[in-house]
Design a protein around this motif. Structure first.
Motif, PDB file in Angstrom:
ATOM      1  N   LYS A   5       0.917  -1.312   0.089  1.00 29.93           N
ATOM      2  CA  LYS A   5       0.075  -0.057  -0.018  1.00 29.93           C
ATOM      3  C   LYS A   5       0.933   1.302   0.007  1.00 29.93           C
ATOM      4  O   LYS A   5       0.784   2.359  -0.576  1.00 29.93           O
ATOM      5  CB  LYS A   5      -0.821   0.000   1.170  1.00 29.93           C
ATOM      6  CG  LYS A   5      -2.003  -0.948   1.102  1.00 29.93           C
ATOM      7  CD  LYS A   5      -2.977  -0.874   2.212  1.00 29.93           C
ATOM      8  CE  LYS A   5      -4.005  -1.981   2.101  1.00 29.93           C
ATOM      9  NZ  LYS A   5      -5.127  -1.641   3.311  1.00 29.93           N
ATOM     10  N   VAL A   6       2.110   1.135   0.698  1.00 30.64           N
ATOM     11  CA  VAL A   6       2.668   2.369   0.751  1.00 30.64           C
ATOM     12  C   VAL A   6       3.574   2.495  -0.623  1.00 30.64           C
ATOM     13  O   VAL A   6       3.676   3.635  -1.120  1.00 30.64           O
ATOM     14  CB  VAL A   6       3.799   2.061   1.876  1.00 30.64           C
ATOM     15  CG1 VAL A   6       5.204   3.275   1.824  1.00 30.64           C
ATOM     16  CG2 VAL A   6       3.278   1.968   3.421  1.00 30.64           C
ATOM     17  N   ALA A   7       4.080   1.516  -1.321  1.00 33.36           N
ATOM     18  CA  ALA A   7       4.363   1.738  -2.576  1.00 33.36           C
ATOM     19  C   ALA A   7       3.563   2.353  -3.414  1.00 33.36           C
ATOM     20  O   ALA A   7       3.782   2.927  -4.318  1.00 33.36           O
ATOM     21  CB  ALA A   7       5.036   0.167  -3.056  1.00 33.36           C
ATOM     22  N   LEU A  13       1.550   9.494  -5.552  1.00 32.33           N
ATOM     23  CA  LEU A  13       2.142  10.576  -5.432  1.00 32.33           C
ATOM     24  C   LEU A  13       2.995  11.142  -6.298  1.00 32.33           C
ATOM     25  O   LEU A  13       3.079  12.322  -6.791  1.00 32.33           O
ATOM     26  CB  LEU A  13       2.786  10.882  -4.067  1.00 32.33           C
ATOM     27  CG  LEU A  13       1.778  10.787  -2.902  1.00 32.33           C
ATOM     28  CD1 LEU A  13       2.677  10.689  -1.630  1.00 32.33           C
ATOM     29  CD2 LEU A  13       1.087  12.034  -2.693  1.00 32.33           C
ATOM     30  N   SER A  14       3.930  10.310  -6.898  1.00 34.08           N
ATOM     31  CA  SER A  14       4.997  10.480  -7.920  1.00 34.08           C
ATOM     32  C   SER A  14       4.202  11.151  -9.356  1.00 34.08           C
ATOM     33  O   SER A  14       4.559  12.112  -9.988  1.00 34.08           O
ATOM     34  CB  SER A  14       5.964   9.500  -8.067  1.00 34.08           C
ATOM     35  OG  SER A  14       6.745   9.748  -9.019  1.00 34.08           O
ATOM     36  N   GLU A  18       4.212  14.708 -11.155  1.00 30.26           N
ATOM     37  CA  GLU A  18       4.759  14.970 -12.351  1.00 30.26           C
ATOM     38  C   GLU A  18       3.437  15.600 -13.288  1.00 30.26           C
ATOM     39  O   GLU A  18       3.871  16.278 -13.980  1.00 30.26           O
ATOM     40  CB  GLU A  18       4.999  13.469 -12.868  1.00 30.26           C
ATOM     41  CG  GLU A  18       6.322  12.806 -12.475  1.00 30.26           C
ATOM     42  CD  GLU A  18       6.328  11.514 -13.171  1.00 30.26           C
ATOM     43  OE1 GLU A  18       5.921  10.898 -14.023  1.00 30.26           O
ATOM     44  OE2 GLU A  18       7.285  10.605 -12.642  1.00 30.26           O
ATOM     45  N   THR A  19       2.263  15.199 -12.962  1.00 33.60           N
ATOM     46  CA  THR A  19       1.170  16.071 -13.526  1.00 33.60           C
ATOM     47  C   THR A  19       1.283  17.476 -13.239  1.00 33.60           C
ATOM     48  O   THR A  19       0.991  18.396 -14.227  1.00 33.60           O
ATOM     49  CB  THR A  19      -0.203  15.131 -13.502  1.00 33.60           C
ATOM     50  OG1 THR A  19      -0.071  13.862 -13.778  1.00 33.60           O
ATOM     51  CG2 THR A  19      -1.213  15.880 -13.916  1.00 33.60           C
TER      52      THR A  19
END
Length: 78
Positions: A5-7, A13-14, A18-19
């Protein structure tokens, strides 16, 4: 929270970062920011390389008595 879940959260979030960068930062500014990030990383690499090299070299102080860090005191009373 489980590792998977953390991954997934970090991946999301990454993607969001980027968006946001693509949408709100002009292309010219992005290229400058990317270049500065690259330079910062290259600087860190240089620091790490120097630290690694120092671990390979024998130290001159090996076998000698270490000198105290502070020599004396400073009077701070009124």
């Amino acid at each position: 929270m489980r590792a998977d879940k953390v991954a997934r959260l970090l991946d999301s979030l990454s993607e969001a970062q980027e968006t946001l960068i693509a949408e709100f930062i002009p292309a010219g500014a992005r290229s400058h920011f990317l270049a500065s990030r690259r330079e910062a990383l290259l600087g860190l690499r240089s620091l790490l390389d120097a630290a690694i090299d120092r671990t390979k070299e024998p130290t001159e102080a090996a076998g000698r008595k270490s000198t105290p860090r502070f020599r004396g005191s400073i009077d701070i009373t009124d």
